[in-house]
Enzyme design. Structure first.
Site, PDB file in Angstrom:
ATOM      1  N   ARG A  15      45.155  12.130   6.451  1.00 14.30           N
ATOM      2  CA  ARG A  15      45.779  13.245   7.182  1.00 14.30           C
ATOM      3  C   ARG A  15      47.301  13.181   7.069  1.00 14.30           C
ATOM      4  NH1 ARG A  15      46.872  11.413  12.616  1.00 14.30           N
ATOM      5  NH2 ARG A  15      46.221   9.260  12.825  1.00 14.30           N
ATOM      6  N   VAL A  64      45.546  -1.762   7.282  1.00 18.04           N
ATOM      7  CA  VAL A  64      46.624  -2.387   6.504  1.00 18.04           C
ATOM      8  C   VAL A  64      47.255  -3.598   7.199  1.00 18.04           C
ATOM      9  CG1 VAL A  64      47.201  -0.272   5.242  1.00 18.04           C
ATOM     10  CG2 VAL A  64      48.468  -0.826   7.340  1.00 18.04           C
ATOM     11  N   TYR A 155      60.024   1.014  15.834  1.00 15.08           N
ATOM     12  CA  TYR A 155      59.814   1.873  14.649  1.00 15.08           C
ATOM     13  C   TYR A 155      61.025   1.787  13.711  1.00 15.08           C
ATOM     14  CZ  TYR A 155      58.560   6.180  12.116  1.00 15.08           C
ATOM     15  OH  TYR A 155      58.241   7.099  11.151  1.00 15.08           O
ATOM     16  N   LYS A 159      61.066   0.385   9.827  1.00 11.26           N
ATOM     17  CA  LYS A 159      61.460   1.218   8.687  1.00 11.26           C
ATOM     18  C   LYS A 159      62.725   0.668   8.014  1.00 11.26           C
ATOM     19  CE  LYS A 159      58.084   4.216   9.082  1.00 11.26           C
ATOM     20  NZ  LYS A 159      57.008   4.307   8.086  1.00 11.26           N
TER      21      LYS A 159
HETATM   22  P1  NDP Z   1      50.074  10.652  11.143  1.00 12.35           P
HETATM   23  O1  NDP Z   1      50.120  10.086  12.512  1.00 12.35           O
HETATM   24  O2  NDP Z   1      49.760  12.090  10.958  1.00 12.35           O
HETATM   25  O3  NDP Z   1      49.098   9.781  10.217  1.00 12.35           O
HETATM   26  C1  NDP Z   1      49.200   8.386  10.200  1.00 12.35           C
HETATM   27  C2  NDP Z   1      48.315   7.862   9.107  1.00 12.35           C
HETATM   28  O4  NDP Z   1      48.435   6.428   9.082  1.00 12.35           O
HETATM   29  C3  NDP Z   1      46.850   8.191   9.305  1.00 12.35           C
HETATM   30  O5  NDP Z   1      46.292   8.574   8.076  1.00 12.35           O
HETATM   31  C4  NDP Z   1      46.261   6.868   9.792  1.00 12.35           C
HETATM   32  O6  NDP Z   1      44.905   6.677   9.388  1.00 12.35           O
HETATM   33  C5  NDP Z   1      47.129   5.864   9.061  1.00 12.35           C
HETATM   34  N1  NDP Z   1      47.144   4.550   9.686  1.00 12.35           N
HETATM   35  C6  NDP Z   1      47.640   4.210  10.905  1.00 12.35           C
HETATM   36  N2  NDP Z   1      47.444   2.891  11.127  1.00 12.35           N
HETATM   37  C7  NDP Z   1      46.795   2.399  10.030  1.00 12.35           C
HETATM   38  C8  NDP Z   1      46.312   1.122   9.653  1.00 12.35           C
HETATM   39  N3  NDP Z   1      46.451   0.052  10.451  1.00 12.35           N
HETATM   40  N4  NDP Z   1      45.706   0.988   8.435  1.00 12.35           N
HETATM   41  C9  NDP Z   1      45.547   2.044   7.607  1.00 12.35           C
HETATM   42  N5  NDP Z   1      45.979   3.293   7.923  1.00 12.35           N
HETATM   43  C10 NDP Z   1      46.592   3.464   9.119  1.00 12.35           C
HETATM   44  O7  NDP Z   1      51.508  10.305  10.519  1.00 12.35           O
HETATM   45  P2  NDP Z   1      52.410  11.088   9.471  1.00 12.35           P
HETATM   46  O8  NDP Z   1      51.593  11.687   8.406  1.00 12.35           O
HETATM   47  O9  NDP Z   1      53.374  11.896  10.209  1.00 12.35           O
HETATM   48  O10 NDP Z   1      53.228   9.826   8.894  1.00 12.35           O
HETATM   49  C11 NDP Z   1      52.924   9.205   7.689  1.00 12.35           C
HETATM   50  C12 NDP Z   1      54.043   8.227   7.354  1.00 12.35           C
HETATM   51  O11 NDP Z   1      55.293   8.936   7.316  1.00 12.35           O
HETATM   52  C13 NDP Z   1      54.225   7.117   8.383  1.00 12.35           C
HETATM   53  O12 NDP Z   1      54.583   5.920   7.724  1.00 12.35           O
HETATM   54  C14 NDP Z   1      55.383   7.619   9.240  1.00 12.35           C
HETATM   55  O13 NDP Z   1      56.078   6.563   9.844  1.00 12.35           O
HETATM   56  C15 NDP Z   1      56.222   8.320   8.175  1.00 12.35           C
HETATM   57  N6  NDP Z   1      57.142   9.291   8.738  1.00 12.35           N
HETATM   58  C16 NDP Z   1      56.688  10.409   9.394  1.00 12.35           C
HETATM   59  C17 NDP Z   1      57.584  11.307   9.921  1.00 12.35           C
HETATM   60  C18 NDP Z   1      57.172  12.544  10.646  1.00 12.35           C
HETATM   61  O14 NDP Z   1      58.074  13.242  11.168  1.00 12.35           O
HETATM   62  N7  NDP Z   1      55.902  12.889  10.721  1.00 12.35           N
HETATM   63  C19 NDP Z   1      59.037  11.086   9.806  1.00 12.35           C
HETATM   64  C20 NDP Z   1      59.394   9.884   9.094  1.00 12.35           C
HETATM   65  C21 NDP Z   1      58.471   9.035   8.581  1.00 12.35           C
HETATM   66  P3  NDP Z   1      43.669   7.030  10.374  1.00 12.35           P
HETATM   67  O15 NDP Z   1      43.810   8.464  10.758  1.00 12.35           O
HETATM   68  O16 NDP Z   1      42.455   6.740   9.547  1.00 12.35           O
HETATM   69  O17 NDP Z   1      43.791   6.102  11.547  1.00 12.35           O
END
Ligand code: NDP
Length: 247
Positions: A15, A64, A155, A159
């Site tokens: 997602r 992870v 966080y 990062k």
């Molecule tokens: P979401 O919260 O929409 O999705 C997070 C994703 O990380 C999910 O697919 C989830 O999988 C997965 N995840 C969480 N914990 C684990 C774990 N222990 N092992 C494997 N998978 C895991 O986040 P975003 O799409 O918004 O963010 C994605 C990346 O981008 C992150 O690293 C975030 O820090 C970074 N980011 C996002 C920003 C934003 O504004 N949205 C801004 C800056 C950086 P599952 O659903 O299966 O648990």
């Protein structure tokens, strides 16, 4: 674009930004291994969407923060596709709180997922990439890792750490044809930012010169660039995809 037989592993690909990354890589002809922890149905839907684009796609459950799971992600990807060309360390979480109130577990959980998780996955794929003499590692950072943010000590630290980790890996792996870069999004419209209270959202928008939240596809295109041969001479870089927020 020409089809390749390259294969990518994307953590948290079910997602948000991870989903957009899987689709961007599939659009460019890459086979994709989609990792998830809890979102099995969503990950399968992404796999179906990738397959509809004409590539092979698999889903792999794995946390992870667990080194055995990370080794498993690498082994399963290699078994399925014969190689691992691209690793996108996208999995990430937030557990916000002001420094004075931030619990130790919330600090550890965020570091374990966002920073240690990336290290474990990089280590798991590195030997395969070294043998191939080719690899593209893209780590999902954040502008918060460059500038800090109130309520996000854990966080921001994770990062910022990711940048040091990436630069070190870039130096260690460059001679083997492996590049390591960071894509640092600003505020992107995903589940992670969906719960922002209206007042905070308004404040955030005021800090973004472009005047809107980013789209997951806009981040995915930057990831795809670092995964592409066009970026072969770029390593150890941090590319902000933030609508000018970090200028
Ligand atoms: P979401 O919260 O929409 O999705 C997070 C994703 O990380 C999910 O697919 C989830 O999988 C997965 N995840 C969480 N914990 C684990 C774990 N222990 N092992 C494997 N998978 C895991 O986040 P975003 O799409 O918004 O963010 C994605 C990346 O981008 C992150 O690293 C975030 O820090 C970074 N980011 C996002 C920003 C934003 O504004 N949205 C801004 C800056 C950086 P599952 O659903 O299966 O648990």
């Amino acid at each position: 674009m020409e089809r390749s037989e390259r294969a990518a592993l994307v953590t948290g690909g079910g997602r948000g930004i991870g989903r957009a990354v899987c689709l961007a890589l599939a659009t460019r002809g890459m086979n994709v291994a989609i990792n998830y922890t809890t979102s099995a149905t969503a990950a399968q839907k992404v796999a179906d969407e990738c397959q509809a684009l004409g590539v092979e796609a698999i889903t792999i459950q794995g946390d992870v923060t667990d080194s055995a799971d990370c080794e498993g992600l690498a082994v399963t990807t290699k078994d399925a596709f014969g190689r691992i060309d691209v690793l996108v360390n996208n999995a990430g979480i937030v557990k916000d709180g002001l420094l004075v109130r931030l619990g130790e577990k919330d600090f550890d959980d965020v570091i374990d997922t966002n920073l240690k998780g990336a290290f474990l996955c990089m280590r798991a794929v590195a030997r395969t990439m070294m043998r191939q003499r080719f690899g593209r590692i893209i780590n999902m950072g954040s502008v918060v890792g460059l500038h800090g943010n109130i309520g996000q000590a854990n966080y921001a630290a994770s990062k910022a750490g990711l940048i040091g980790l990436s630069k070190t890996a870039a130096k260690e792996l460059a001679a083997r044809g492996i590049t390591v870069n960071v894509v640092a999004p600003g505020f992107i419209g995903t589940d992670m930012t969906a719960t922002l209270p209206d007042a905070v959202r308004k404040q955030v928008l005021e800090q973004i010169p472009v005047g809107r939240l980013g789209d997951a596809d806009e981040v995915a295109r930057a990831v795809a660039f670092f995964a592409d041969d066009a970026s072969a001479y770029l390593t150890g870089q941090v590319l902000c995809v933030d609508g000018g927020m970090a200028i």
